[in-house]
Design a protein around this motif. Structure first.
Motif, mmCIF file in Angstrom:
data_model
loop_
_atom_site.group_PDB
_atom_site.id
_atom_site.type_symbol
_atom_site.label_atom_id
_atom_site.label_comp_id
_atom_site.label_asym_id
_atom_site.label_seq_id
_atom_site.Cartn_x
_atom_site.Cartn_y
_atom_site.Cartn_z
ATOM 1 N N TYR A 140 0.765 -1.234 -0.033
ATOM 2 C CA TYR A 140 0.034 0.085 0.062
ATOM 3 C C TYR A 140 0.871 1.254 0.147
ATOM 4 O O TYR A 140 0.546 2.171 -0.851
ATOM 5 C CB TYR A 140 -0.829 -0.096 1.126
ATOM 6 C CG TYR A 140 -2.022 1.029 1.312
ATOM 7 C CD1 TYR A 140 -3.134 1.019 0.673
ATOM 8 C CD2 TYR A 140 -1.429 2.220 2.031
ATOM 9 C CE1 TYR A 140 -3.829 2.252 0.860
ATOM 10 C CE2 TYR A 140 -2.164 3.413 2.126
ATOM 11 C CZ TYR A 140 -3.404 3.390 1.499
ATOM 12 O OH TYR A 140 -4.240 4.550 1.551
ATOM 13 N N HIS A 162 1.181 4.561 -2.530
ATOM 14 C CA HIS A 162 0.836 5.748 -2.095
ATOM 15 C C HIS A 162 1.901 6.498 -1.920
ATOM 16 O O HIS A 162 1.662 7.639 -1.156
ATOM 17 C CB HIS A 162 -0.272 5.825 -1.340
ATOM 18 C CG HIS A 162 -1.592 5.290 -1.579
ATOM 19 N ND1 HIS A 162 -2.530 5.941 -2.009
ATOM 20 C CD2 HIS A 162 -2.047 4.065 -1.829
ATOM 21 C CE1 HIS A 162 -3.656 5.421 -2.196
ATOM 22 N NE2 HIS A 162 -3.297 3.873 -2.238
ATOM 23 N N ASP A 208 1.437 10.340 -2.531
ATOM 24 C CA ASP A 208 0.147 11.135 -2.207
ATOM 25 C C ASP A 208 0.367 12.286 -1.248
ATOM 26 O O ASP A 208 1.480 12.204 -0.444
ATOM 27 C CB ASP A 208 -0.605 10.340 -1.534
ATOM 28 C CG ASP A 208 -1.505 9.261 -2.371
ATOM 29 O OD1 ASP A 208 -0.916 9.270 -3.758
ATOM 30 O OD2 ASP A 208 -2.355 8.545 -2.401
ATOM 31 N N ASP A 234 -7.075 1.103 -4.964
ATOM 32 C CA ASP A 234 -7.609 0.770 -3.424
ATOM 33 C C ASP A 234 -8.745 -0.033 -3.419
ATOM 34 O O ASP A 234 -8.931 -0.916 -2.473
ATOM 35 C CB ASP A 234 -8.297 2.248 -2.695
ATOM 36 C CG ASP A 234 -6.798 3.007 -2.696
ATOM 37 O OD1 ASP A 234 -6.091 2.571 -2.276
ATOM 38 O OD2 ASP A 234 -7.368 4.369 -2.445
#
Lengths: 288, 159
Positions: free
Chosen positions: B57, B61, B64, B86
């Protein structure tokens, strides 16, 4: 064809009477419980538990043991609901509406403690009884629960939840506004908080403009109660769809097309008739 | 720059520093232990399977913008946006999702924790009390008197 002039309202009156009776019953029982608690100073839950069985006194105390006192070596053997700490449960439960929360609280003692300790209930309570401290003559205070005012209890969060649950039929779950109309007029039912399917509220929040007529309503999507203005907002953002062949036609023709008329109901009346039989009756009409 | 992480059952993962810094705990540990980075950072509460998933994950990300967690928002009314990745990521069984939530909580990976909590809320809010008991294997520990009282209290939910 116009709407019938003399609508038979006897059934509606009966329903209204029943609703009012239940509200009054709840109110009176609550009041009796309150006064008894205040005089003795004992929590009702522990009191009833003590009366029922002395052997269960320790286990039946709703306060229970604390949640996160588990030793690390037992971690993998303990159920997942005990291993998830309280602050994570609060994070999860912040996505739920009040009626969904109260359903979760019925699972077990641990969940009851977690749910009743949420800050949401006191927030709702502050909105429902806005002038609690000033003792002003507020309309909500007089009409909610028949005018009974809350007494500051021994354990405030749980009390807040119980008050909100007792008055739940008068509270909107989205804006927490209260409808406390004391006079029963023809608008009374329209302004009362009514149950709406959650999927429609969710679609309105996501600004989905239109859901197809055949949108599958899953049985697990429960309803929540919305007040008049919230309902108006939801249906403005996500309007109720009509079947394609009904567009541009008058309401009268729709009603006669999709509902059984009085003349059709009377001779064929059976209490346990299936929906498919009704559809067959409608389809058997000569003009369709 | 690389950082090595060690799960509770002894597996070692090597990840980029900015990936690992999505976890608040690891970020703080890296600030403290800047001098000696030879030995891996031990994560005592996180198993290897969950740690692999968390790293997956974080890798996705990594670029981000950071979410300000103290932001006061009403999460009932504002659904968060989930991209397709997601959605794919959350297709795991329920036990695994709760393990992931626990791992994200102990490592303080805020966006993953938020995503997992939202998923768990979606599961829980559709269920009746009996179904939740079955899912978590919880016993109904109310006495019959309390059961009656609570049933009466929650007539609301019967609609």
């Amino acid at each position: 064809m116009s709407l019938p002039k003399n609508v038979d309202l006897s059934g509606l009156n009966l329903i209204l009477e029943q609703i009012i009776e239940t509200i009054i019953d709840r109110t009176v029982e609550k009041l009796v419980e309150r006064t008894r608690n205040n005089s003795t100073g004992i929590d009702t839950s522990t009191q009833t538990a003590d009366e029922s069985s002395n052997s269960h006194t320790n286990s039946s105390n709703l306060k229970g043991p604390s949640l996160v006192t588990l030793e690390p070596q037992h971690k993998r053997n303990v159920g997942i609901e005990k291993r998830v700490p309280i602050e994570v449960w609060e994070r999860i439960l912040q996505f739920l509406y009040p009626s969904q929360l109260s359903r979760v609280s019925m699972v077990c003692r641990t969940f009851y403690e977690i749910v009743s300790g949420l800050a949401l209930w006191s927030e709702m309570f502050a909105k429902v009884y806005p002038n609690n401290n000033n003792n002003n003559n507020n309309n909500n205070n007089e009409t909610l629960l028949g005018g009974i005012k809350p007494v500051s209890g021994k354990n405030p969060p749980k009390d807040f939840m119980q008050y909100i649950c007792a008055a739940s039929f008068q509270i909107c779950e989205v804006c927490y506004s209260v409808y406390g109309g004391s006079d029963i007029s023809k608008d009374w039912l329209a302004f009362f908080p009514l149950p709406i399917h959650v999927w429609r509220v969710r679609a309105a929040a996501k600004n989905v403009e239109f859901l197809p007529f055949t949108y599958p309503i899953r049985p697990k999507d429960w309803t929540i109660r919305l007040c008049f203005s919230c309902r108006k907002m939801v249906f403005a953002r996500c309007p109720e769809s009509v079947p394609d062949d009904a567009r541009g036609k008058s309401l009268d023709s729709l009603v006669t097309k999709y509902r059984l008329t009085r003349n059709e109901i009377a001779p064929n009346h059976q209490s346990g008739r299936l929906y498919s039989e009704e559809v067959a009756l409608v389809k058997a009409r000569p003009h369709l | 720059m690389k950082v090595t992480l060690e799960s509770s059952d002894g597996q070692v993962f090597t990840v980029d520093k900015e990936v690992a810094e999505l976890s608040v705990i690891i970020k703080e540990m890296l600030v403290i232990e800047q001098a000696n980075q030879d030995h891996p950072i031990p994560l005592l509460n996180v198993g290897a399977v969950e740690l692999a998933k968390v790293i997956e994950y974080c890798e996705h990300h990594r670029n981000d913008p950071t979410i300000d967690d103290d932001e006061d928002y009403d999460s009932r009314k504002k659904p968060i946006e989930m991209d397709d990745w997601d959605k794919q990521f959350t297709i795991v069984n329920k036990e695994m999702m709760f393990e992931l939530i626990l791992a994200a909580n102990s490592m303080q990976v805020k966006p993953l924790l938020h995503l997992g909590c939202r998923y768990a809320a979606d599961i829980v809010k559709r269920m009746s009390p009996t179904e939740i008991r079955d899912l978590f294997q919880i016993d109904d520990d109310f006495t019959p008197e309390e059961q009656d009282k609570i049933e009466w209290e929650k007539q609301w939910t019967k609609l």
